[in-house]
Design an enzyme around this catalytic site. Structure first.
Site, PDB file in Angstrom:
ATOM      1  N   SER A  14       1.027  -1.285  -0.060  1.00  0.00           N
ATOM      2  CA  SER A  14      -0.153  -0.137   0.374  1.00  0.00           C
ATOM      3  C   SER A  14       0.882   1.294  -0.016  1.00  0.00           C
ATOM      4  O   SER A  14       1.668   1.292   0.168  1.00  0.00           O
ATOM      5  CB  SER A  14      -0.706   0.405   1.009  1.00  0.00           C
ATOM      6  OG  SER A  14      -1.504   1.110   1.583  1.00  0.00           O
ATOM      7  N   TYR A  27      -0.771   0.214  10.758  1.00  0.00           N
ATOM      8  CA  TYR A  27      -0.985  -0.196   8.967  1.00  0.00           C
ATOM      9  C   TYR A  27       0.114   0.334   8.450  1.00  0.00           C
ATOM     10  O   TYR A  27       0.770  -0.924   7.535  1.00  0.00           O
ATOM     11  CB  TYR A  27      -1.989   0.150   8.895  1.00  0.00           C
ATOM     12  CG  TYR A  27      -2.578  -0.721   7.313  1.00  0.00           C
ATOM     13  CD1 TYR A  27      -2.926  -1.257   7.116  1.00  0.00           C
ATOM     14  CD2 TYR A  27      -2.403   0.383   5.844  1.00  0.00           C
ATOM     15  CE1 TYR A  27      -3.477  -1.670   6.164  1.00  0.00           C
ATOM     16  CE2 TYR A  27      -2.979   0.110   5.121  1.00  0.00           C
ATOM     17  CZ  TYR A  27      -2.905  -1.166   4.399  1.00  0.00           C
ATOM     18  OH  TYR A  27      -2.848  -1.830   3.740  1.00  0.00           O
TER      19      TYR A  27
END
Length: 98
Positions: A14, A27
């Site tokens: 990501s 995250y």
């Protein structure tokens, strides 16, 4: 894979691994570690016939993103006008709702 002289390692990462969002630090840290691992593995396996890559898909319109946009729109004073909020917060990103 290395002993066979061919293989593919593909990680789904990501952009948070490069530029984490304020509300998702763990995250972002996990994705940064994945990116680092992928790069290190690619260096270790150079010239072995095995590749190591991370795919970093862009923002995808999901229910979670919709909730985030609604919350952020209210916080930024846009009320429920998600189109205006979207145009301001993500001026260079368009979403295809599917």
């Amino acid at each position: 894979m290395k002993s066979r002289g061919w293989g593919r390692v593909i990680q789904i990462s990501s952009r948070n691994g490069i530029s984490p969002h304020a509300n998702m630090p763990s995250y972002g840290a996990a994705k940064a570690a994945m990116n680092n691992f992928t790069l290190g593995l690619s260096k270790e396996l150079a010239f072995s016939g095995v590749t190591s890559n991370a795919v970093m898909p862009g923002l995808t319109y999901t229910k979670q993103l919709d909730s985030y946009l609604q919350q952020t729109a209210r916080q930024q004073g846009f009320g429920n006008d998600l189109e205006k909020a979207n145009g301001t917060m993500f001026s260079r990103i368009s979403f295809d709702k599917q």
